[in-house]
Scaffold this motif. Structure first.
Motif, PDB file in Angstrom:
ATOM      1  N   ARG A  41      10.053 -41.270 -47.699  1.00  0.00           N
ATOM      2  CA  ARG A  41      10.437 -40.165 -47.322  1.00  0.00           C
ATOM      3  C   ARG A  41      10.250 -38.908 -48.198  1.00  0.00           C
ATOM      4  O   ARG A  41       9.710 -37.838 -47.777  1.00  0.00           O
ATOM      5  N   SER A  42      10.388 -39.372 -49.501  1.00  0.00           N
ATOM      6  CA  SER A  42      10.263 -38.175 -50.539  1.00  0.00           C
ATOM      7  C   SER A  42       8.823 -37.670 -50.696  1.00  0.00           C
ATOM      8  O   SER A  42       8.554 -36.462 -50.672  1.00  0.00           O
ATOM      9  N   CYS A  43       7.974 -38.769 -50.675  1.00  0.00           N
ATOM     10  CA  CYS A  43       6.463 -38.421 -50.778  1.00  0.00           C
ATOM     11  C   CYS A  43       6.077 -37.338 -49.465  1.00  0.00           C
ATOM     12  O   CYS A  43       5.266 -36.557 -49.537  1.00  0.00           O
ATOM     13  N   LEU A  44       6.792 -37.943 -48.148  1.00  0.00           N
ATOM     14  CA  LEU A  44       6.400 -37.048 -47.030  1.00  0.00           C
ATOM     15  C   LEU A  44       6.897 -35.575 -47.133  1.00  0.00           C
ATOM     16  O   LEU A  44       6.329 -34.708 -46.789  1.00  0.00           O
ATOM     17  N   VAL A  56       7.129 -33.887 -49.951  1.00  0.00           N
ATOM     18  CA  VAL A  56       6.351 -33.300 -50.729  1.00  0.00           C
ATOM     19  C   VAL A  56       5.053 -32.761 -50.131  1.00  0.00           C
ATOM     20  O   VAL A  56       4.556 -31.602 -50.404  1.00  0.00           O
ATOM     21  N   ILE A  57       4.414 -33.694 -49.338  1.00  0.00           N
ATOM     22  CA  ILE A  57       3.204 -33.388 -48.652  1.00  0.00           C
ATOM     23  C   ILE A  57       3.645 -32.328 -47.592  1.00  0.00           C
ATOM     24  O   ILE A  57       2.696 -31.403 -47.371  1.00  0.00           O
ATOM     25  N   GLU A  58       4.626 -32.340 -46.840  1.00  0.00           N
ATOM     26  CA  GLU A  58       5.197 -31.422 -46.020  1.00  0.00           C
ATOM     27  C   GLU A  58       5.177 -29.880 -46.619  1.00  0.00           C
ATOM     28  O   GLU A  58       4.489 -28.945 -45.981  1.00  0.00           O
ATOM     29  N   GLU A  59       5.921 -29.824 -47.680  1.00  0.00           N
ATOM     30  CA  GLU A  59       5.844 -28.519 -48.514  1.00  0.00           C
ATOM     31  C   GLU A  59       4.478 -28.117 -48.792  1.00  0.00           C
ATOM     32  O   GLU A  59       4.180 -27.171 -48.884  1.00  0.00           O
ATOM     33  N   GLY A  60       3.738 -29.028 -49.169  1.00  0.00           N
ATOM     34  CA  GLY A  60       2.295 -28.634 -49.539  1.00  0.00           C
ATOM     35  C   GLY A  60       1.514 -28.188 -48.410  1.00  0.00           C
ATOM     36  O   GLY A  60       0.972 -27.175 -48.714  1.00  0.00           O
TER      37      GLY A  60
END
Length: 382
Positions: A361-364, A366-370
Motif C-alpha cells: 500500500r505504501s508503494c502504491l 508513492v507511485i500515486e504521488e509521483g
C-alpha cells in the motif's frame, strides 16, 4: 397402443384418468376408474408407474409419461398431500436399478426437484433419492454444484439437524464412490461443522472417517483446517489425532517413528503405509520450501530418504502437485523455489502477510504521488 398422455386444458382429475388409462393399456393392473379423492387416485397411479419401465416403450415415451405424472403432482392439494406423493414417486423410481432407465429416472426426479416448492418437506428426501440414482449413474456432478450451492438451495430450508447430517454423510459416501475426493472432503468438513461438543459418539465417528479419508486421498495435502473442528478436537490425545498432527505439520521421520509403534492402527484403518510414506515425502519437502528459497539435492535426499537418481523424478512429481513451484538447477544440484503452499498458517505468517500488504500500500501511495507530480508538471508546461 396410444402414446403417453398429453394434457391440454384438462382438470387434474381428467389428467389422472388419462394416466390411469395409459397404464392399463401397457399392462398395469388398475381399475378403470380410481378414487374420487385425487390424492388417493394419484397414490395408486404412482404405485403402478414403474409398469412403463417393464415394456418396450422408447426412452422418449417413458420420459414423457413420467413427466406427465410430475405435472399432476405439482401443487396438488395441501403441502402434506403433495409431499406424500412426491416421496412415493421418488422412492418408487429411485429403487428401480436397471441401467437402461437410469438416465431417464434421474432427469425426471431432477425435474421434480427443480419444480416443487422449495419449502416442501419432501424435497429433502427427494434430493436424497436423487443422490442414490446419480451415484449409480456416476453423474453426481449434474446434481451437486458444491456445498455453497447446496446450502442455499436446500440446507438453508427448515429441516432437522439429523436430516442434514444424514444427507451430508450420504453425499460424502457417494462422492467418494464416484471418485470426487476433493468435493467429498468439502462435504465432510461441512458435516463436522454442524456438530457440537454435545453430539458425542456419532460426531467422533464422522471425525475419524474424515481424517482417514483425507490421509488416504492422494490429492489432499492441506490438513490444518481439520484441527479447528469440534469433533476433531474431541479426538485429542488419541493415536489418530497424533497421526493427523503429523500430516498437518510433521515430516517423514515423524511418520516413520509413529508407524513403528502403531502398525496395527494403520492396518485397522485400512490406510496404505507405502502411500502414507509417499505423501509424507511430498509434505516434507513442502515444509522445506516454506523455510528456504533454495534447497540442495543432498538435503532432499536426506530428508525424504531417496537416492541421488531419484531426486529429479521426485521433484518433477512435486511440481506436478502445483503446491510447490520452482526450477531445478542440475549443474549446481539444487532447486530454486518460486512459491509454495503453506501447510500451516501461524500467527507469525499472518503478521508477515499483513506487513507485506502495508508495504504494498505504501508503494502504491508513492507511485500515486509521483503520477500526480508528473501530471501537474505537464499541465504547468502547457
Amino acid at each position: 397402443m396410444a402414446g403417453p398422455p398429453t394434457f391440454i386444458e384438462l382438470t387434474r382429475e381428467e389428467q389422472a384418468l388419462e394416466l390411469r388409462s395409459y397404464l392399463r393399456s401397457i399392462g398395469a393392473t388398475l381399475q378403470e376408474k380410481g378414487s374420487d379423492n385425487i390424492e388417493e387416485d394419484m397414490k395408486e397411479i404412482i404405485s403402478k408407474c414403474d409398469a412403463c419401465l417393464k415394456t418396450d416403450l422408447s426412452d422418449a415415451d417413458i420420459e414423457s409419461f413420467l413427466c406427465s405424472i410430475v405435472s399432476v403432482i405439482i401443487g396438488i392439494g395441501t403441502l402434506e398431500a403433495e409431499s406424500n406423493l412426491v416421496t412415493a414417486f421418488s422412492q418408487k423410481l429411485s429403487k428401480y436399478e436397471e441401467e437402461r432407465f437410469s438416465n431417464t429416472i434421474l432427469k425426471t426426479l431432477w425435474l421434480l426437484h427443480g419444480t416443487v416448492d422449495p419449502k416442501l418437506p419432501a424435497r429433502f428426501q427427494l434430493y436424497s433419492d436423487i443422490i442414490d440414482v446419480a451415484k449409480r449413474n456416476k453423474q453426481l456432478l449434474l446434481v451437486y454444484g458444491g456445498i455453497d450451492s447446496l446450502n442455499k438451495s436446500l440446507l438453508s430450508i427448515s429441516h432437522s439437524k439429523k436430516q442434514k447430517q444424514s444427507l451430508l454423510r450420504q453425499l460424502h459416501s457417494a462422492l467418494i464412490e464416484n471418485g470426487h475426493s476433493e468435493l467429498a472432503a468439502e462435504v465432510m468438513i461441512e458435516l463436522l461443522r454442524n456438530y457440537t461438543a454435545d453430539d458425542g459418539k456419532q460426531a467422533k465417528d464422522d471425525a475419524k472417517r474424515c481424517i482417514i479419508s483425507a490421509i488416504a486421498d492422494p490429492k489432499t495435502f492441506l490438513f490444518e483446517p481439520l484441527l479447528s473442528l469440534a469433533p476433531v478436537i474431541s479426538l485429542q490425545n488419541s493415536p489418530l489425532h497424533e497421526l493427523l498432527v503429523i500430516f498437518v505439520s510433521g515430516n517423514l521421520t515423524n511418520y516413520l517413528d509413529f508407524y513403528k509403534g502403531h502398525k496395527d492402527l494403520i492396518k485397522s484403518l485400512a490406510l496404505d503405509h507405502q502411500a502414507n510414506i509417499h505423501k509424507m515425502k511430498l509434505l516434507t519437502v513442502m515444509s522445506l520450501a516454506e523455510d528456504s528459497s533454495i534447497i540442495t539435492f543432498e538435503t532432499i535426499q536426506q530428508q525424504v530418504q531417496i537416492s541421488a537418481e531419484q531426486v529429479e523424478p521426485f521433484l518433477l512429481e512435486l511440481f506436478g502437485t502445483k503446491f510447490v513451484r520452482g526450477r531445478m538447477d542440475q549443474a549446481a544440484k539444487k532447486v530454486n523455489i518460486s512459491s509454495t503452499m503453506y501447510r500451516t498458517f501461524s500467527k507469525q505468517r499472518w503478521q508477515m502477510l499483513r506487513n507485506s500488504f502495508f508495504s504494498w500500500r505504501s508503494c502504491l501511495s508513492v507511485i500515486e504521488e509521483g503520477m500526480k507530480t508528473v501530471v501537474s508538471n505537464t499541465q504547468t508546461s502547457i
